[in-house]
Design a protein around this motif. Structure first.
Motif, PDB file in Angstrom:
ATOM      1  N   LEU A  94       8.211  14.419  -1.826  1.00 27.41           N
ATOM      2  CA  LEU A  94       7.256  13.432  -1.329  1.00 27.41           C
ATOM      3  C   LEU A  94       8.028  12.209  -0.886  1.00 27.41           C
ATOM      4  O   LEU A  94       8.983  11.782  -1.521  1.00 27.41           O
ATOM      5  CB  LEU A  94       6.186  13.092  -2.358  1.00 27.41           C
ATOM      6  CG  LEU A  94       6.502  12.309  -3.613  1.00 27.41           C
ATOM      7  CD1 LEU A  94       6.370  10.818  -3.377  1.00 27.41           C
ATOM      8  CD2 LEU A  94       5.537  12.721  -4.697  1.00 27.41           C
ATOM      9  N   GLN A  95       7.628  11.687   0.261  1.00 30.42           N
ATOM     10  CA  GLN A  95       8.275  10.519   0.846  1.00 30.42           C
ATOM     11  C   GLN A  95       7.183   9.503   1.155  1.00 30.42           C
ATOM     12  O   GLN A  95       6.241   9.795   1.886  1.00 30.42           O
ATOM     13  CB  GLN A  95       9.020  10.909   2.111  1.00 30.42           C
ATOM     14  CG  GLN A  95       9.769   9.765   2.747  1.00 30.42           C
ATOM     15  CD  GLN A  95      10.565  10.216   3.968  1.00 30.42           C
ATOM     16  OE1 GLN A  95      10.334  11.272   4.525  1.00 30.42           O
ATOM     17  NE2 GLN A  95      11.515   9.406   4.368  1.00 30.42           N
ATOM     18  N   VAL A  96       7.322   8.312   0.593  1.00 37.31           N
ATOM     19  CA  VAL A  96       6.311   7.278   0.743  1.00 37.31           C
ATOM     20  C   VAL A  96       6.646   6.397   1.939  1.00 37.31           C
ATOM     21  O   VAL A  96       7.747   5.856   2.038  1.00 37.31           O
ATOM     22  CB  VAL A  96       6.193   6.422  -0.537  1.00 37.31           C
ATOM     23  CG1 VAL A  96       5.102   5.376  -0.377  1.00 37.31           C
ATOM     24  CG2 VAL A  96       5.923   7.301  -1.746  1.00 37.31           C
ATOM     25  N   GLN A  97       5.665   6.282   2.837  1.00 38.04           N
ATOM     26  CA  GLN A  97       5.733   5.400   4.002  1.00 38.04           C
ATOM     27  C   GLN A  97       4.351   4.753   4.102  1.00 38.04           C
ATOM     28  O   GLN A  97       3.565   5.099   4.965  1.00 38.04           O
ATOM     29  CB  GLN A  97       6.037   6.187   5.272  1.00 38.04           C
ATOM     30  CG  GLN A  97       7.333   6.953   5.225  1.00 38.04           C
ATOM     31  CD  GLN A  97       7.508   7.869   6.430  1.00 38.04           C
ATOM     32  OE1 GLN A  97       6.729   7.872   7.363  1.00 38.04           O
ATOM     33  NE2 GLN A  97       8.556   8.662   6.402  1.00 38.04           N
ATOM     34  N   LEU A  98       4.055   3.869   3.160  1.00 39.56           N
ATOM     35  CA  LEU A  98       2.703   3.329   3.038  1.00 39.56           C
ATOM     36  C   LEU A  98       2.143   2.852   4.371  1.00 39.56           C
ATOM     37  O   LEU A  98       2.875   2.267   5.174  1.00 39.56           O
ATOM     38  CB  LEU A  98       2.682   2.190   2.017  1.00 39.56           C
ATOM     39  CG  LEU A  98       2.846   2.646   0.578  1.00 39.56           C
ATOM     40  CD1 LEU A  98       2.900   1.444  -0.354  1.00 39.56           C
ATOM     41  CD2 LEU A  98       1.749   3.594   0.135  1.00 39.56           C
ATOM     42  N   PRO A  99       0.879   3.167   4.616  1.00 41.86           N
ATOM     43  CA  PRO A  99      -0.126   3.651   3.677  1.00 41.86           C
ATOM     44  C   PRO A  99      -0.096   5.152   3.450  1.00 41.86           C
ATOM     45  O   PRO A  99      -0.954   5.704   2.780  1.00 41.86           O
ATOM     46  CB  PRO A  99      -1.443   3.249   4.354  1.00 41.86           C
ATOM     47  CG  PRO A  99      -1.155   3.360   5.809  1.00 41.86           C
ATOM     48  CD  PRO A  99       0.277   2.906   5.951  1.00 41.86           C
ATOM     49  N   ARG A 100       0.912   5.825   3.991  1.00 44.86           N
ATOM     50  CA  ARG A 100       0.973   7.281   3.857  1.00 44.86           C
ATOM     51  C   ARG A 100       2.000   7.724   2.813  1.00 44.86           C
ATOM     52  O   ARG A 100       2.980   7.045   2.568  1.00 44.86           O
ATOM     53  CB  ARG A 100       1.356   7.915   5.178  1.00 44.86           C
ATOM     54  CG  ARG A 100       0.370   7.692   6.295  1.00 44.86           C
ATOM     55  CD  ARG A 100       0.618   8.666   7.407  1.00 44.86           C
ATOM     56  NE  ARG A 100      -0.006   8.304   8.650  1.00 44.86           N
ATOM     57  CZ  ARG A 100      -1.264   8.520   8.956  1.00 44.86           C
ATOM     58  NH1 ARG A 100      -2.046   9.099   8.085  1.00 44.86           N
ATOM     59  NH2 ARG A 100      -1.748   8.167  10.127  1.00 44.86           N
ATOM     60  N   VAL A 101       1.723   8.915   2.295  1.00 44.14           N
ATOM     61  CA  VAL A 101       2.700   9.649   1.501  1.00 44.14           C
ATOM     62  C   VAL A 101       2.765  11.026   2.143  1.00 44.14           C
ATOM     63  O   VAL A 101       1.735  11.691   2.307  1.00 44.14           O
ATOM     64  CB  VAL A 101       2.301   9.764   0.014  1.00 44.14           C
ATOM     65  CG1 VAL A 101       3.358  10.546  -0.752  1.00 44.14           C
ATOM     66  CG2 VAL A 101       2.077   8.396  -0.595  1.00 44.14           C
ATOM     67  N   LEU A 102       3.961  11.436   2.528  1.00 41.55           N
ATOM     68  CA  LEU A 102       4.146  12.720   3.194  1.00 41.55           C
ATOM     69  C   LEU A 102       4.812  13.702   2.242  1.00 41.55           C
ATOM     70  O   LEU A 102       5.806  13.365   1.597  1.00 41.55           O
ATOM     71  CB  LEU A 102       5.007  12.536   4.450  1.00 41.55           C
ATOM     72  CG  LEU A 102       4.493  11.494   5.441  1.00 41.55           C
ATOM     73  CD1 LEU A 102       5.486  11.322   6.589  1.00 41.55           C
ATOM     74  CD2 LEU A 102       3.119  11.864   5.955  1.00 41.55           C
ATOM     75  N   PHE A 103       4.267  14.892   2.172  1.00 40.50           N
ATOM     76  CA  PHE A 103       4.802  15.956   1.331  1.00 40.50           C
ATOM     77  C   PHE A 103       5.327  17.058   2.237  1.00 40.50           C
ATOM     78  O   PHE A 103       4.653  17.483   3.173  1.00 40.50           O
ATOM     79  CB  PHE A 103       3.697  16.557   0.445  1.00 40.50           C
ATOM     80  CG  PHE A 103       3.156  15.627  -0.600  1.00 40.50           C
ATOM     81  CD1 PHE A 103       3.552  15.747  -1.924  1.00 40.50           C
ATOM     82  CD2 PHE A 103       2.215  14.656  -0.277  1.00 40.50           C
ATOM     83  CE1 PHE A 103       3.032  14.909  -2.900  1.00 40.50           C
ATOM     84  CE2 PHE A 103       1.694  13.819  -1.241  1.00 40.50           C
ATOM     85  CZ  PHE A 103       2.109  13.942  -2.554  1.00 40.50           C
TER      86      PHE A 103
END
Length: 196
Positions: A94-103
């Motif tokens: 999981l990689q956080v790039q707020l407002p998103r979290v990508l899995f």
């Protein structure tokens, strides 16, 4: 030419991020404004009951917990989670790039790093945090061959569990980001009951 391919890969990854980033592009904010946090949560849940067939899950998180989550992802934007599968587990990054979290899968991440395809994209909507004390969350399953709706719910649950539980955050997430040489994936498997 290599630079162009890299840009095309990044564009491909960006085009498949699921839901819009702004809540106003998802719902009519004036309708939600009439309700308290409990009412908003019920409306959001009801809306997403019908969306599960399309690979979309909705939940919410308390604004204070979300504040803690934001604080922690700033110092620990990456993590790995095992996803239970009939044949064992699939390792997900999981990689956080707020407002998103990508899995994405570990294999995809190792192969393509920044241009890796997201298998699940989670969007946080914090527009109601100040007034209602709630942050709405939507997850879009983008690669249904690897992640189904039930697994998406499990990934969301584990993500918040490991970022918000102080012990789990220190032992696993923070260590993975700040001191990766001391991180043991086997210990994570034990914690989640995959290994004894």
């Amino acid at each position: 030419m290599a630079k162009r391919r890299g840009l095309e890969g990044a564009k491909r990854a960006m085009q498949s991020l699921g839901s819009p980033e702004k809540l106003e592009d998802v719902v009519k904010l004036e309708l939600l404004a009439r309700h308290d946090a409990g009412g908003v949560a019920k409306i959001w849940a009801a809306q997403h009951e019908n969306e599960e067939q399309r690979g979309r899950v909705g939940t919410h998180i308390d604004a204070k917990k979300y504040g803690k989550f934001v604080e922690r992802v700033k110092e620990a934007p990456l993590f790995v989670l095992p996803l239970a599968k009939p044949e064992g587990y699939l390792t997900v990054v999981l990689q956080v790039q707020l407002p998103r979290v990508l899995f994405t899968t570990l294999e995809e991440y190792r192969t393509h790093t920044t241009a890796a395809r997201a298998h699940l994209a989670v969007t946080h909507y914090s527009e109601l945090a100040a007034d209602k004390g709630i942050v709405l969350v939507r997850g879009d399953v983008l690669q249904k061959a690897d992640v189904n709706i039930f697994e998406a719910k499990a990934l969301l649950q584990h993500m918040y569990e490991f970022y918000l539980n102080p012990r789990k955050y220190e032992l696993f997430v923070r260590k993975f980001n700040q001191n990766p040489a001391s991180f043991q994936f086997k210990d994570l498997l034990v914690e989640l009951g995959f290994w004894k």
